[in-house]
Design a protein around this motif. Sequence first.
Motif, PDB file in Angstrom:
ATOM      1  N   ALA A  30     -19.003 -55.004 -21.518  1.00  0.00           N
ATOM      2  CA  ALA A  30     -18.349 -54.906 -20.212  1.00  0.00           C
ATOM      3  C   ALA A  30     -17.648 -56.221 -19.842  1.00  0.00           C
ATOM      4  CB  ALA A  30     -19.372 -54.525 -19.149  1.00  0.00           C
ATOM      5  N   ILE A  79     -13.719 -56.263 -18.880  1.00  0.00           N
ATOM      6  CA  ILE A  79     -13.171 -56.816 -17.625  1.00  0.00           C
ATOM      7  C   ILE A  79     -12.151 -57.914 -17.964  1.00  0.00           C
ATOM      8  CG2 ILE A  79     -13.728 -58.113 -15.514  1.00  0.00           C
ATOM      9  CD1 ILE A  79     -16.502 -56.659 -15.572  1.00  0.00           C
ATOM     10  N   LEU A  83     -20.193 -53.327 -14.276  1.00  0.00           N
ATOM     11  CA  LEU A  83     -19.264 -52.333 -14.826  1.00  0.00           C
ATOM     12  C   LEU A  83     -20.023 -51.270 -15.623  1.00  0.00           C
ATOM     13  CD1 LEU A  83     -16.531 -51.114 -15.512  1.00  0.00           C
ATOM     14  CD2 LEU A  83     -16.271 -52.850 -17.310  1.00  0.00           C
ATOM     15  N   LEU A 118     -17.410 -53.981  -7.197  1.00  0.00           N
ATOM     16  CA  LEU A 118     -18.327 -54.610  -8.159  1.00  0.00           C
ATOM     17  C   LEU A 118     -18.388 -56.097  -7.843  1.00  0.00           C
ATOM     18  CD1 LEU A 118     -17.075 -53.105 -11.569  1.00  0.00           C
ATOM     19  CD2 LEU A 118     -18.627 -52.082  -9.875  1.00  0.00           C
TER      20      LEU A 118
END
Length: 393
Positions: A333, A337, A353, A373
Amino acid sequence: MSVVTHLECARCGKQHEPGRVYNLCSCGAPLLVRYDLRRAAETLILDRMGSREPTLWRYREVLPVTQDASVLCLGEGFTPLIHARRLGKKLGLPNLYLKDESQNPTGSFKARGLALATSMAHELGIRKLAMPSAGNAGGALAAYAAQAGLEAAIYMPEETPVANRQECALLGAKIVLVPGSIKDCGRAMREQLQGGEWFDVSTLREPYRLEGKKTMAYEVVEQLGGRIPHAMIYPTGGGTGLIGMWKAFAEMEELGWTGGLRPRMFSVQAQGCAPIVRAFAQGSERAEEWDDPQTIASGLRVPSAIGDFMMLQALRESDGAALAVSDSEMLEAVREIAETEGLLTSPEGGATLTALKKLLWDGFLAGHETIVLFLTASGYKYQEVLEMMTAPS
Ligand SMILES: Cc1ncc(COP(=O)(O)O)c(C=O)c1O
Ligand SMILES: [Zn+2]
């Protein structure tokens, strides 16, 4: 100006006078700062916030510091809320946002809590501050203590990322490395500093770190132009962020900022250390200590937390949930990102995520919802992790 009225025990409700040095209530539970919110609402008006300074001190009415001269500021807070268009498109989420906490002083959201705790210590005449830290909080304490000319002692697990140890040393703190987890650090610190003049600034053992952390929620509401997100996903260790933000939504409701709407709060932990996830699944009010906590997300290596009952309460009251993800999922993740949104976050940020994907898959969250997030720290502080991720296979 601050409109603090008193401090209130989170468990027994006992009231305590403001303007004094406190750790826990006599019943052993954390204390919460309370304000005259009706008075605060006269000046803290959502659509008139634009002219205020771009730091967390823009919420001065609902912060505990009473004297301007006590404020320690390195530019903390008011971090960007980034509309994640590419990542959102991949996931079928047109309203996905990333709160980029790496832009705080010392590269993590811990600056918020420690700016408040250190400013209050400064205001109350405390000169020596000690705490156990998984890493990022230690760096933040060291920075604000340096700015105020106070002494800081930080007890860290031996496995703490090297950047955290280096920043604490360069910022002038005394560092003690302890085998084991942050829990063992807390124990060692209390044994060694017992009866001395050191003040314990451990998570929720003093009332003001929480007040700094809660500002993340004020900012999200302001940055979304008064919209309340449907869900927030937060990587949880000691829990001050989660508990602080839930407190902030209660305050904002009274300030007239939210029309009574609140987000669902989701807590993500590591599979190798998930006491809150386990307690949530069992329907317990308290979380049992996690044996042998292991994860590369150093901030999530917290086997037990004094605020466990407050975290569980926030998750349940908000109709949220707690879920665990693996270390390899976090790293995948982090990469995703980075590649889609240009942000190099820490494993704790990556965890949010992975949690989001699981929540979408399980039908907890839907594509039209506004979701935030929390990318709690910069990936640049996790040199060991970056090396692992870029090593030739
Ligand atoms: C990067 C990072 N994310 C999340 C956490 C967990 O924070 P909290 O104590 O607010 O649950 C920590 C704590 O050390 C951290 O360093
Ligand atoms: Zn009490």
